[in-house]
Scaffold this motif. Structure first.
Motif, short mmCIF file in Angstrom:
data_model
loop_
_atom_site.label_atom_id
_atom_site.label_comp_id
_atom_site.label_asym_id
_atom_site.label_seq_id
_atom_site.Cartn_x
_atom_site.Cartn_y
_atom_site.Cartn_z
N ASP A 1 38.83 41.46 33.69
CA ASP A 1 40.02 42.16 34.52
C ASP A 1 40.44 43.62 34.64
O ASP A 1 40.89 43.79 33.38
CB ASP A 1 40.97 41.63 35.42
CG ASP A 1 40.30 40.13 35.49
OD1 ASP A 1 38.88 39.63 35.68
OD2 ASP A 1 41.45 39.10 36.06
N THR B 1 29.95 39.54 41.31
CA THR B 1 31.44 39.68 41.70
C THR B 1 30.66 41.31 40.79
O THR B 1 29.99 41.82 40.08
CB THR B 1 32.11 39.48 40.31
OG1 THR B 1 32.59 38.39 41.21
CG2 THR B 1 33.77 40.32 40.32
N THR C 1 41.05 41.52 44.09
CA THR C 1 39.55 40.74 44.39
C THR C 1 39.65 41.05 45.84
O THR C 1 40.44 40.00 45.70
CB THR C 1 39.88 39.77 43.02
OG1 THR C 1 39.69 40.47 41.87
CG2 THR C 1 38.02 39.69 43.54
#
Ligand SMILES: NCCCC[C@H](N)C(=O)NCC(=O)O
Length: 743
Positions: free
Chosen positions: A510, A546, A581
């Motif tokens: 992240d 992702t 996200t």
């Protein structure tokens, strides 16, 4: 021009070329300064972006070259001053170096035309080396030009005034400063807008040629305006190689002092008096004046060290704040325009109200006192910056330390999961699908789930679990049970994505600091059954994949999602400095993108940029007291043949200040930004105390008066010639003695 002829011209001009007590020639000089500063600051405003996005340099290289360029611009004044005072005179130096400057700006503008090397017409230059070489050449010429003329223009402006115009002379320096800031304000507002346009011959790109071309044009205008005033100027002729004479005289004084170090020789009032045997009293007196002022300059770079952090640290601080002013949105780097705006208001207020009021109260607010107070204002500005920083720190996420890791779990599987995490109670992780379906029935309190939505952790970061060990094992209550060994990255935040097939769970790193320039970092997790193309993302997303973060600016942003057959649009309004996200569900197209859920990785900035106004106000008040006064002081205390040299010395304090910023930025990182601000403020307070003590012992002089007196004395001094002859004889004797000793 011979001196006598020049004096005649001066006398004529005195009578004819005045308006309201001011020489008319001043008009050309201030307009010239306005255009030149427009050119300089306009080019500077887009320079880093040009390095970063046109030449494709990384952040570090771009900022280092940028600061090196700025430092060079403040080092070249010494060269300009030497040329002006010793060789060409101020007028010619300004003209010749302005030509160099304008050529540099044009070369710089040409270097930004991508079409000149874009043979394959793909929008990017094919020959970066040529663009880099041209831009470096342009920058060196600009640094030479802008730095070279800088000490000459202010001093040349001062030269236009006669003795009876000392009040107007002080006002001139204020007006001069106003023009600098008006030019810089306009260009800093205009050139970024020009850059944002699209232009090009073969392909349309960001319009750097226009953004650099307009400053180049302004430099040409500046030169034309200056030449237009040519017939009206008072031009003082250079007096030969003055710098050479100064150096030789100082060297002789030191040498002579050393030779007469024995106690048998009577002491002299000043060490420079040891040059009396060989050099003119006038030159010695002039050198004494300059050295006294240069000595006073020693502590001054500290002011610039703080002042120049407006453009770096304070702008970075603004990127962690919000600039939404209701009617309009201010970008973090636009906050810097507050400085010239405040200058434009504060200079007249100080000149017309504050300083006269202080004088009326009977207080002697001498230039050096003003400069000390200016330094204290700058120190207070940094205390204000520290207080703002403390407020910002309260809103920043709790990032892991270098020995910790943070983990968040996102469950894209169709059922809730119970995960056993080391040293935690078993955690229930709601299913994305389950929660999505129960969204409207309010079966769970948070449809946007993360583990933290359901469990209260002892850790201070609500969304992440913090671990102080690197390797952990998670156990999931699936049948059969899944055990997952994770190796977490120290000092990092990671998300464990559990896709529809839990066994294929994977870790994704992240964002771990606030996104740059106040932008927002967004990424998508594809829960749709096929690949997806999403606008703004670099590549298409495979199922369960992702994406990396992509940066989007503040405001309403629209994303189009398509699998090649169906598509839908997803819009969201962003603030400053947030990170999200977005979870894409399996019913994406049937809900027309409405079922996309978001997880807030980092909350938007909440401290308002308006809170920076007090620190800008304080530093600008400091600047008016310190910088405008310093400019006047440097002119008034310099002997007539060394005015540019002393201006250059003044500008050098700025260069040293910039170099200190560079060193401190590399070395002196304190763990807390507010502590660094307090440290800088304390250092400046300490330096201003030292400066005030030095200033206390300084006696203001009128160089013209001293020079006139010495000249008068010299006329009646029959010993002068004799002294020189005696000295030459002494030297010869000494040399012979040395030779004999050797033999
Ligand atoms: N973009 C900010 C410009 C600030 C200008 C500053 N206040 C100033 O006057 N500097 C002196 C100079 O000669 O440029």
């Amino acid at each position: 021009m011979p001196d006598s002829k020049m004096d005649e011209t001066k006398k004529k001009k005195k009578k004819t070329a005045e308006c309201c007590g001011y020489p008319i020639s001043i008009f050309f000089i201030v307009v010239n300064e306005f255009c030149e500063r427009f050119s300089y600051y306009g080019m500077r405003a887009v320079l880093v972006l040009y390095f970063r996005y046109f030449l494709l340099w990384d952040d570090d290289l771009a900022t280092s070259i940028y600061h090196a360029f700025v430092a060079l611009c403040y080092l070249t004044p010494i060269l300009g001053a030497i040329i002006a005072d010793s060789w060409l005179g101020k007028f010619k130096t300004i003209i010749y170096l302005s030509i160099v400057y304008a050529v540099g700006q044009v070369v710089m503008a040409v270097s930004t035309i991508h079409d000149i090397t874009d043979a394959n017409r793909d929008g990017t230059p094919d020959n970066f080396t040529l663009h880099i070489a041209l831009s470096m050449l342009g920058l060196v010429l600009i640094a030479l030009g802008t730095g070279g003329i800088k000490p000459c223009v202010a001093a040349f402006g001062g030269d236009q005034f006669q003795e009876h115009q000392s009040r107007q002379l002080n006002t001139f320096f204020s007006v001069f400063y106003l023009c600098i800031n008006a030019g810089s304000l306009l260009s800093t507002l205009i050139t970024p807008v020009l850059r944002a346009q699209e232009c090009g011959i073969h392909t349309q790109q960001q319009c750097y040629p226009l953004a650099f071309g307009v400053p180049a044009a302004l430099m040409v205008v500046s030169l034309v305006v200056f030449i237009a005033g040519s017939g009206m100027y008072t031009k003082t002729a250079p007096e030969g190689n003055i710098m050479g004479s100064v150096c030789k005289c100082i060297w002789f004084a030191l040498n002579n002092r050393f030779r007469h170090r024995s106690d048998i020789y009577p002491k002299r009032e000043h060490w420079m008096d040891w040059a009396e045997e060989k050099y003119d009293k006038l030159l010695i007196a002039q050198i004494k004046m300059v050295l006294k002022v240069l000595f006073l300059y020693i502590p001054l770079p500290m002011f610039w060290t703080l002042f120049d952090q407006k453009g770096s640290r304070w702008t970075l601080q603004a990127t962690t704040m919000t600039g939404d002013f209701g009617g309009f949105v201010l970008q973090p780097d636009q906050m810097q325009t507050v400085n010239p705006i405040l200058i434009l208001t504060l200079v007249p207020i100080m000149d017309r109200i504050i300083f006269p009021l202080i004088k009326k109260c009977g207080l002697n607010f001498s230039p050096l006192k003003r400069m000390t107070v200016g330094m204290l204002f700058a120190a207070t500005a940094f205390i204000a910056a520290a207080l703002v920083q403390m407020e910002i720190d309260k809103t920043l996420p709790n990032f892991p330390s270098s020995s910790e890791s943070q983990l968040k779990v996102v469950n894209m599987h169709s059922e809730s999961l119970i995960v056993t995490v080391p040293s935690q109670e078993p955690l229930l992780i709601g299913s994305f699908e389950v929660q999505h379906t129960s969204k409207h029935t309010t079966a769970v309190s948070h449809w946007c789930f993360t583990i933290s939505s359901h469990v209260v952790f002892p850790q201070s970061s609500p969304d992440y679990i913090t671990f102080d060990q690197q390797d952990i094992r998670l156990a999931f209550n699936t049948t059969p049970e899944i055990n997952k060994d994770l190796s977490l990255i120290k000092g990092s935040r990671q998300t464990l994505i559990i896709p529809s097939e839990p066994a294929e769970m994977y870790l994704k790193e992240d964002i771990k600091s606030k996104p740059k320039e106040g932008k927002n970092a967004v990424r998508f997790v594809n829960g749709w059954t096929a690949y997806l193309n999403i606008t703004n993302l670099e590549s298409s997303l495979q199922p369960s994949e992702t994406s990396n973060y992509t940066l989007v600016s503040q405001g309403m942003r629209k994303f189009t999602l398509t699998d090649g057959i169906q598509s839908c649009e997803f819009s969201r309004k962003f603030g400053f400095g947030s990170s999200y996200t977005f979870l894409i569900p399996s019913d994406l197209f049937s809900t027309d993108c409405e079922s996309i859920k978001e997880i807030e990785d980092m909350q938007p900035n909440s401290v308002h940029m308006a809170l920076q106004i007090p620190q800008y106000f304080l530093i600008t008040t400091g600047e008016v007291m310190f910088s405008v006064t310093g400019l006047q002081f440097s002119y008034s205390q310099a002997p007539k043949n060394m005015k540019s040299v002393l201006q250059a010395g003044w500008l050098c304090t700025n260069a040293v200040g910039n170099i200190i910023v560079l060193i401190v930025a590399e070395l002196g990182k304190l763990p807390k930004q507010w502590a660094e601000y307090v440290l800088f403020a304390s250092l400046l307070v300490a330096v201003s105390i030292i400066f005030s003590i030095m200033a206390y012992f300084y006696t203001y002089i009128d160089p013209a008066e001293i020079e006139a007196e010495i000249l008068k004395q010299q006329e009646t001094d029959p010993d002068k010639k004799k002294k020189k002859e005696t000295l030459e004889m002494e030297e010869k004797e000494n040399e012979q003695e040395i030779k004999q000793t050797k033999i």
